[in-house]
Design an enzyme around this catalytic site. Structure first.
Site, PDB file in Angstrom:
ATOM      1  N   PHE A  42      89.609  82.013 -21.538  1.00  0.00           N
ATOM      2  CA  PHE A  42      88.837  80.866 -21.077  1.00  0.00           C
ATOM      3  C   PHE A  42      89.821  79.871 -20.464  1.00  0.00           C
ATOM      4  CE2 PHE A  42      86.580  76.855 -21.556  1.00  0.00           C
ATOM      5  CZ  PHE A  42      85.357  77.193 -21.010  1.00  0.00           C
ATOM      6  N   ASP A  71      91.700  81.252 -30.974  1.00  0.00           N
ATOM      7  CA  ASP A  71      90.576  80.472 -30.459  1.00  0.00           C
ATOM      8  C   ASP A  71      89.301  81.219 -30.847  1.00  0.00           C
ATOM      9  OD1 ASP A  71      88.522  79.387 -28.909  1.00  0.00           O
ATOM     10  OD2 ASP A  71      89.895  78.831 -27.281  1.00  0.00           O
ATOM     11  N   TYR A  91      79.388  73.747 -30.667  1.00  0.00           N
ATOM     12  CA  TYR A  91      78.131  73.768 -29.906  1.00  0.00           C
ATOM     13  C   TYR A  91      77.681  75.153 -29.452  1.00  0.00           C
ATOM     14  CZ  TYR A  91      81.638  73.585 -26.162  1.00  0.00           C
ATOM     15  OH  TYR A  91      82.722  73.825 -25.368  1.00  0.00           O
ATOM     16  N   LYS A  92      78.492  76.193 -29.710  1.00  0.00           N
ATOM     17  CA  LYS A  92      78.065  77.539 -29.305  1.00  0.00           C
ATOM     18  C   LYS A  92      77.260  78.164 -30.450  1.00  0.00           C
ATOM     19  CE  LYS A  92      81.634  77.857 -25.824  1.00  0.00           C
ATOM     20  NZ  LYS A  92      83.077  78.073 -25.587  1.00  0.00           N
ATOM     21  N   ARG A 105      76.245  87.292 -18.046  1.00  0.00           N
ATOM     22  CA  ARG A 105      76.632  87.209 -19.454  1.00  0.00           C
ATOM     23  C   ARG A 105      75.426  86.818 -20.320  1.00  0.00           C
ATOM     24  NH1 ARG A 105      80.883  82.869 -21.841  1.00  0.00           N
ATOM     25  NH2 ARG A 105      79.129  81.538 -21.296  1.00  0.00           N
TER      26      ARG A 105
HETATM   27  C1  LIG Z   1      83.856  77.214 -24.776  1.00  0.00           C
HETATM   28  C2  LIG Z   1      85.324  77.438 -24.945  1.00  0.00           C
HETATM   29  C3  LIG Z   1      86.206  76.357 -25.018  1.00  0.00           C
HETATM   30  C4  LIG Z   1      85.657  74.983 -24.815  1.00  0.00           C
HETATM   31  O1  LIG Z   1      86.559  73.965 -24.888  1.00  0.00           O
HETATM   32  P1  LIG Z   1      86.020  72.464 -24.951  1.00  0.00           P
HETATM   33  O2  LIG Z   1      87.208  71.675 -25.153  1.00  0.00           O
HETATM   34  O3  LIG Z   1      85.003  72.397 -26.052  1.00  0.00           O
HETATM   35  O4  LIG Z   1      85.319  72.178 -23.651  1.00  0.00           O
HETATM   36  C5  LIG Z   1      87.551  76.627 -25.263  1.00  0.00           C
HETATM   37  N1  LIG Z   1      87.996  77.886 -25.422  1.00  0.00           N
HETATM   38  C6  LIG Z   1      87.149  78.944 -25.342  1.00  0.00           C
HETATM   39  C7  LIG Z   1      87.670  80.332 -25.524  1.00  0.00           C
HETATM   40  C8  LIG Z   1      85.797  78.745 -25.083  1.00  0.00           C
HETATM   41  O5  LIG Z   1      84.976  79.781 -24.985  1.00  0.00           O
END
Ligand SMILES: *Cc1c(COP(=O)(O)O)cnc(C)c1O
Length: 414
Positions: free
Chosen positions: A127, A198, A223-224, A373
């Site tokens: 990501f 992560d 939030y996921k 996805r």
């Molecule tokens: C969604 C996601 C993030 C999100 O980071 P934010 O700081 O909450 O915007 C980070 N790393 C991964 C792998 C994600 O899927």
């Protein structure tokens, strides 16, 4: 064993031990939600909890609520409630800030624990925020070198005695590939480096065993799959063995041992609170508190079984439609999401198909360049929903409905 008809799906729903949890969520009429991996659905109890916070705790009790309503302790109280979902112990998790910020804090903390080693390893396909933050850190600290690998399988080629820390995604956000946390953590440790996982796409999606795997640090968002709502706080895990000596660079007053002594010098809190920086989002924290109440009723083994069955059903049906699956078929190698691609198509085809699906109430998302996805959240998805979603997909492909020019127009959020 996969269902081959809608009736068989209905029978699986009737026997589903998690089926009672669906009523915990607000699910809009006519929507099949396959995007809980990006923004989880709203738990009903969150409405009351947040309303009470705003109307009573803030509106009536005002500043007294920092003590009375537990606002001040929320980051560690929530961390302790989240810990069992992550295979962590009380005192090892704190809820705060965003994942991006927490990646920065843990990376810098890990670098400091390995003096003399200046390399940070990240995954090139991860990501993007993970890449951007490692890039920013390398640009901020003198002599820090960033090394990239495609994913953990390439680690043996880059691990040497200069590597201080490795940042890895437990589940790949695009393909849904699940890494072997125990084996990879062990590999990194054998080279004298530390690991940060992560967990954005695995926390709440499958059982996570941070301590059993000997993990040093982990981060993830609320939030996921955890369903705490847009902008809700993220979390940091730090193994108990490191907490007493670790120092993170964003040493704000909330991480101080005695914040209300207002001393000019910084002394870190003796515990996990040292990962805090400044004032925390209390409204988002209250939303996470409410959603974690739902999680107390969830059997993670049952969750995993259902998640694998839902993703298997979806992948089989998509393959029957001639679509290509990028997600590993082996159950132990995938998370709770599925990535599809149009074979020999244009990159934009996937975007248009997802838009056409959304028009019919089947909500997934698109990740550039060409990935469709879909996330599968066993708390509120039924087998019949997966069946109906693939029927909609079949119809869109058969009729060519997705070729309508309106589906090619890109929105800011894809
Ligand atoms: C969604 C996601 C993030 C999100 O980071 P934010 O700081 O909450 O915007 C980070 N790393 C991964 C792998 C994600 O899927």
């Amino acid at each position: 064993m996969t269902a081959t008809s809608r009736n068989e799906c209905a029978a699986l729903d009737a026997a589903d031990p998690l089926s009672g949890l669906r009523t915990e969520f607000v699910l809009p009429e006519g929507v099949i939600y396959l995007d809980g991996n990006s923004l989880g659905a709203l738990p009903r109890r969150t409405l009351d909890r947040v309303h009470r916070l705003i109307e009573h705790e803030w509106g009536q009790r005002l500043i007294r609520s920092w003590n009375e309503a537990g606002w001040w302790d929320l980051p560690t109280v929530l961390g302790d409630r989240l810990a069992p979902l992550l295979g962590a112990s009380p005192g090892e998790v704190v809820v705060c800030d965003s994942t991006s910020v927490n990646i920065f804090k843990t990376l810098a903390a890990a670098l400091r624990m390995r003096p003399g080693r200046r390399a940070v390893v990240a995954e090139s396909g991860s990501f993007p925020t993970d890449l951007y933050i490692t890039e920013g850190l390398a640009g901020t600290l003198d002599g820090v070198e960033r090394r990239l690998v495609a994913d953990a399988r390439e680690l043996p080629g880059v691990l040497d005695d200069e590597v201080a820390v490795v940042l890895l995604n437990h589940v790949d956000y695009r393909t849904g590939r699940l890494q072997d946390m125990a084996a990879v953590t062990d590999l990194v440790h054998r080279h004298g480096a530390l690991v940060i996982w992560d967990l954005c796409h695995s926390a709440g999606a499958l059982p996570v065993e941070l301590n059993a795997c000997g993990v040093d640090f982990a981060v993830g968002c609320g939030y996921k799959y955890l369903n705490a709502g847009p902008g809700s706080p993220a979390f940091v895990f730090c193994a108990a063995r490191h907490i007493g000596s670790v120092r993170q660079p964003l040493s704000g007053w909330w991480g101080h041992a005695e914040p209300f002594a207002f001393e000019p010098g910084y002394a870190p809190d003796p515990g996990i609170r040292r990962f805090l920086t400044g004032s925390q989002p209390v409204v988002g924290g209250a939303a996470l508190a409410a959603s974690l109440e739902v999680w107390e009723r969830v059997d993670m083994a049952a969750l995993r079984t259902k998640s694998l069955a839902l993703t298997d059903l979806f992948m089989r049906r998509a393959e029957e439609l001639g679509l290509e699956t990028l997600t590993p078929r082996e159950p132990e190698r995938r998370g709770s999401q599925v990535a599809l691609r149009v074979r020999d198509g244009d990159p934009g085809d996937g975007y248009a198909i997802v838009q056409a699906l959304i028009d019919r109430g089947v909500i997934g998302d698109f990740r550039a360049p060409d990935v469709m996805r879909f996330g599968f959240t066993p708390l509120y998805l039924r087998y019949v929903d997966v069946w109906d979603a693939t029927e909609a997909l079949a119809d869109i492909l058969r009729t060519g409905a997705w070729r309508d020019g309106k589906y090619a127009v890109r929105n800011a959020v894809t």
